[in-house]
Design a protein around this motif. Sequence first.
Motif, PDB file in Angstrom:
ATOM      1  N   LEU A   1       0.839  -1.192   0.000  1.00  0.00           N
ATOM      2  CA  LEU A   1       0.000   0.000   0.000  1.00  0.00           C
ATOM      3  C   LEU A   1       0.874   1.241   0.000  1.00  0.00           C
ATOM      4  CD1 LEU A   1      -3.068   0.756   0.362  1.00  0.00           C
ATOM      5  CD2 LEU A   1      -2.577   0.916   2.802  1.00  0.00           C
ATOM      6  N   ASN A   2       0.475   2.252  -0.769  1.00  0.00           N
ATOM      7  CA  ASN A   2       1.200   3.506  -0.752  1.00  0.00           C
ATOM      8  C   ASN A   2       1.174   4.054   0.677  1.00  0.00           C
ATOM      9  OD1 ASN A   2       2.633   5.684  -1.663  1.00  0.00           O
ATOM     10  ND2 ASN A   2       1.060   6.420  -3.045  1.00  0.00           N
ATOM     11  N   ASP A   3       2.326   4.492   1.168  1.00  0.00           N
ATOM     12  CA  ASP A   3       2.425   4.932   2.559  1.00  0.00           C
ATOM     13  C   ASP A   3       1.554   6.134   2.867  1.00  0.00           C
ATOM     14  OD1 ASP A   3       3.564   4.566   5.185  1.00  0.00           O
ATOM     15  OD2 ASP A   3       4.696   6.415   4.813  1.00  0.00           O
ATOM     16  N   ASP A   4       1.196   6.923   1.859  1.00  0.00           N
ATOM     17  CA  ASP A   4       0.346   8.078   2.134  1.00  0.00           C
ATOM     18  C   ASP A   4      -1.145   7.742   2.011  1.00  0.00           C
ATOM     19  OD1 ASP A   4       0.003   7.978  -0.595  1.00  0.00           O
ATOM     20  OD2 ASP A   4       0.764   9.988  -0.995  1.00  0.00           O
ATOM     21  N   ALA A   5      -1.467   6.457   1.991  1.00  0.00           N
ATOM     22  CA  ALA A   5      -2.882   6.058   1.967  1.00  0.00           C
ATOM     23  C   ALA A   5      -3.585   6.604   3.211  1.00  0.00           C
ATOM     24  CB  ALA A   5      -2.996   4.534   1.933  1.00  0.00           C
ATOM     25  N   SER A   6      -4.859   6.857   3.066  1.00  0.00           N
ATOM     26  CA  SER A   6      -5.625   7.383   4.198  1.00  0.00           C
ATOM     27  C   SER A   6      -5.757   6.317   5.285  1.00  0.00           C
ATOM     28  CB  SER A   6      -7.022   7.799   3.726  1.00  0.00           C
ATOM     29  OG  SER A   6      -7.782   6.633   3.410  1.00  0.00           O
ATOM     30  N   SER A   7      -6.142   6.750   6.466  1.00  0.00           N
ATOM     31  CA  SER A   7      -6.371   5.810   7.568  1.00  0.00           C
ATOM     32  C   SER A   7      -7.466   4.818   7.221  1.00  0.00           C
ATOM     33  CB  SER A   7      -6.735   6.573   8.847  1.00  0.00           C
ATOM     34  OG  SER A   7      -5.628   7.336   9.282  1.00  0.00           O
ATOM     35  N   ALA A   8      -8.502   5.282   6.523  1.00  0.00           N
ATOM     36  CA  ALA A   8      -9.594   4.385   6.117  1.00  0.00           C
ATOM     37  C   ALA A   8      -9.085   3.328   5.141  1.00  0.00           C
ATOM     38  CB  ALA A   8     -10.735   5.178   5.499  1.00  0.00           C
ATOM     39  N   GLN A   9      -8.238   3.724   4.188  1.00  0.00           N
ATOM     40  CA  GLN A   9      -7.671   2.762   3.241  1.00  0.00           C
ATOM     41  C   GLN A   9      -6.756   1.773   3.959  1.00  0.00           C
ATOM     42  OE1 GLN A   9      -6.014   5.783   0.691  1.00  0.00           O
ATOM     43  NE2 GLN A   9      -7.550   5.405  -0.905  1.00  0.00           N
ATOM     44  N   LEU A  10      -5.983   2.262   4.902  1.00  0.00           N
ATOM     45  CA  LEU A  10      -5.117   1.396   5.699  1.00  0.00           C
ATOM     46  C   LEU A  10      -5.949   0.363   6.448  1.00  0.00           C
ATOM     47  CD1 LEU A  10      -2.392   0.593   6.988  1.00  0.00           C
ATOM     48  CD2 LEU A  10      -2.822   2.382   8.702  1.00  0.00           C
ATOM     49  N   GLN A  11      -7.026   0.805   7.101  1.00  0.00           N
ATOM     50  CA  GLN A  11      -7.875  -0.114   7.856  1.00  0.00           C
ATOM     51  C   GLN A  11      -8.484  -1.172   6.939  1.00  0.00           C
ATOM     52  OE1 GLN A  11      -8.598   0.064  11.536  1.00  0.00           O
ATOM     53  NE2 GLN A  11      -8.731  -2.031  10.769  1.00  0.00           N
ATOM     54  N   LYS A  12      -8.920  -0.762   5.759  1.00  0.00           N
ATOM     55  CA  LYS A  12      -9.483  -1.735   4.807  1.00  0.00           C
ATOM     56  C   LYS A  12      -8.436  -2.754   4.380  1.00  0.00           C
ATOM     57  CE  LYS A  12     -13.181   1.179   3.103  1.00  0.00           C
ATOM     58  NZ  LYS A  12     -13.736   1.960   1.999  1.00  0.00           N
ATOM     59  N   ALA A  13      -7.209  -2.303   4.139  1.00  0.00           N
ATOM     60  CA  ALA A  13      -6.137  -3.216   3.739  1.00  0.00           C
ATOM     61  C   ALA A  13      -5.800  -4.194   4.861  1.00  0.00           C
ATOM     62  CB  ALA A  13      -4.900  -2.424   3.317  1.00  0.00           C
ATOM     63  N   ILE A  14      -5.778  -3.711   6.088  1.00  0.00           N
ATOM     64  CA  ILE A  14      -5.507  -4.583   7.240  1.00  0.00           C
ATOM     65  C   ILE A  14      -6.615  -5.618   7.378  1.00  0.00           C
ATOM     66  CG2 ILE A  14      -5.396  -4.645   9.766  1.00  0.00           C
ATOM     67  CD1 ILE A  14      -3.960  -1.873   9.585  1.00  0.00           C
ATOM     68  N   ASN A  15      -7.856  -5.173   7.305  1.00  0.00           N
ATOM     69  CA  ASN A  15      -8.991  -6.099   7.423  1.00  0.00           C
ATOM     70  C   ASN A  15      -8.987  -7.126   6.288  1.00  0.00           C
ATOM     71  OD1 ASN A  15      -9.801  -4.689   9.684  1.00  0.00           O
ATOM     72  ND2 ASN A  15     -11.409  -3.555   8.636  1.00  0.00           N
ATOM     73  N   MET A  16      -8.661  -6.675   5.079  1.00  0.00           N
ATOM     74  CA  MET A  16      -8.601  -7.584   3.944  1.00  0.00           C
ATOM     75  C   MET A  16      -7.510  -8.624   4.144  1.00  0.00           C
ATOM     76  SD  MET A  16      -7.849  -6.956  -0.135  1.00  0.00           S
ATOM     77  CE  MET A  16      -8.196  -5.262   0.070  1.00  0.00           C
ATOM     78  N   ALA A  17      -6.344  -8.193   4.609  1.00  0.00           N
ATOM     79  CA  ALA A  17      -5.242  -9.131   4.845  1.00  0.00           C
ATOM     80  C   ALA A  17      -5.652 -10.188   5.862  1.00  0.00           C
ATOM     81  CB  ALA A  17      -3.995  -8.382   5.309  1.00  0.00           C
ATOM     82  N   ALA A  18      -6.325  -9.777   6.924  1.00  0.00           N
ATOM     83  CA  ALA A  18      -6.774 -10.727   7.949  1.00  0.00           C
ATOM     84  C   ALA A  18      -7.758 -11.732   7.367  1.00  0.00           C
ATOM     85  CB  ALA A  18      -7.401  -9.988   9.127  1.00  0.00           C
ATOM     86  N   ALA A  19      -8.745 -11.255   6.637  1.00  0.00           N
ATOM     87  CA  ALA A  19      -9.792 -12.134   6.101  1.00  0.00           C
ATOM     88  C   ALA A  19      -9.259 -13.075   5.028  1.00  0.00           C
ATOM     89  CB  ALA A  19     -10.941 -11.286   5.548  1.00  0.00           C
ATOM     90  N   VAL A  20      -8.493 -12.552   4.076  1.00  0.00           N
ATOM     91  CA  VAL A  20      -7.982 -13.379   2.980  1.00  0.00           C
ATOM     92  C   VAL A  20      -7.015 -14.436   3.523  1.00  0.00           C
ATOM     93  CG1 VAL A  20      -6.561 -13.358   0.876  1.00  0.00           C
ATOM     94  CG2 VAL A  20      -8.351 -11.635   1.204  1.00  0.00           C
ATOM     95  N   ALA A  21      -6.116 -14.035   4.414  1.00  0.00           N
ATOM     96  CA  ALA A  21      -5.142 -14.983   4.966  1.00  0.00           C
ATOM     97  C   ALA A  21      -5.834 -16.081   5.765  1.00  0.00           C
ATOM     98  CB  ALA A  21      -4.128 -14.243   5.839  1.00  0.00           C
ATOM     99  N   ASP A  22      -6.829 -15.714   6.565  1.00  0.00           N
ATOM    100  CA  ASP A  22      -7.507 -16.731   7.374  1.00  0.00           C
ATOM    101  C   ASP A  22      -8.289 -17.709   6.498  1.00  0.00           C
ATOM    102  OD1 ASP A  22      -8.026 -17.697  10.102  1.00  0.00           O
ATOM    103  OD2 ASP A  22     -10.118 -17.287   9.567  1.00  0.00           O
ATOM    104  N   GLU A  23      -8.933 -17.214   5.466  1.00  0.00           N
ATOM    105  CA  GLU A  23      -9.666 -18.113   4.558  1.00  0.00           C
ATOM    106  C   GLU A  23      -8.715 -19.092   3.868  1.00  0.00           C
ATOM    107  OE1 GLU A  23     -12.969 -18.693   4.030  1.00  0.00           O
ATOM    108  OE2 GLU A  23     -13.148 -17.412   5.794  1.00  0.00           O
TER     109      GLU A  23
END
Length: 163
Positions: A129-151
């Motif tokens: 993720l681009n480091d200047d991504a918004s906090s909302a984009q960061l949270q979505k990326a974190i949540n996506m990483a958790a969900a995709v990895a667990d599945e």
Amino acid sequence: MTSPLLTAARVAIAGVVAAAMLAPAVTQAEDNSMKRKLDALGQKYEIDNDGDFKMTFKFSEDQRTQIVFVSGHVEEAKPLMIRQIFAPVAQVKDDKIGGRALDLLRDNFGLKVGAYEVQGDFLIYNVKLNDDASSAQLQKAINMAAAVADEKEKEISGARDTF
């Protein structure tokens, strides 16, 4: 009188010392920018030995957990500054990932963001993720990483919940 060679050596040594002194400051600044974003999101984390931000997510529907890391440093890919958000999926040897490599590459094609990668002894799901991504984009990326990895972990290991 000082020789030009000795003067050049002194300047070079001074430059190396200055760079070494500045390096921790840059790393600390990077850590602080991510710390501020995660704190603003109310995201609980700990900082591991590598300086990465480690988070544990709990999925209530099936009582599983998933670890996600946000890199504590930024990588340059001119002109972008990239931060990695990654989650372990499986152990390469224990889960016989080598035999599934082509399937994982095929799975990567269908992913819109992120990819399965091997890092050391682990298969991970990695979002860059681009480091200047918004906090909302960061949270979505974190949540996506958790969900995709667990599945994918469930698919590979069945009921085992290692990460």
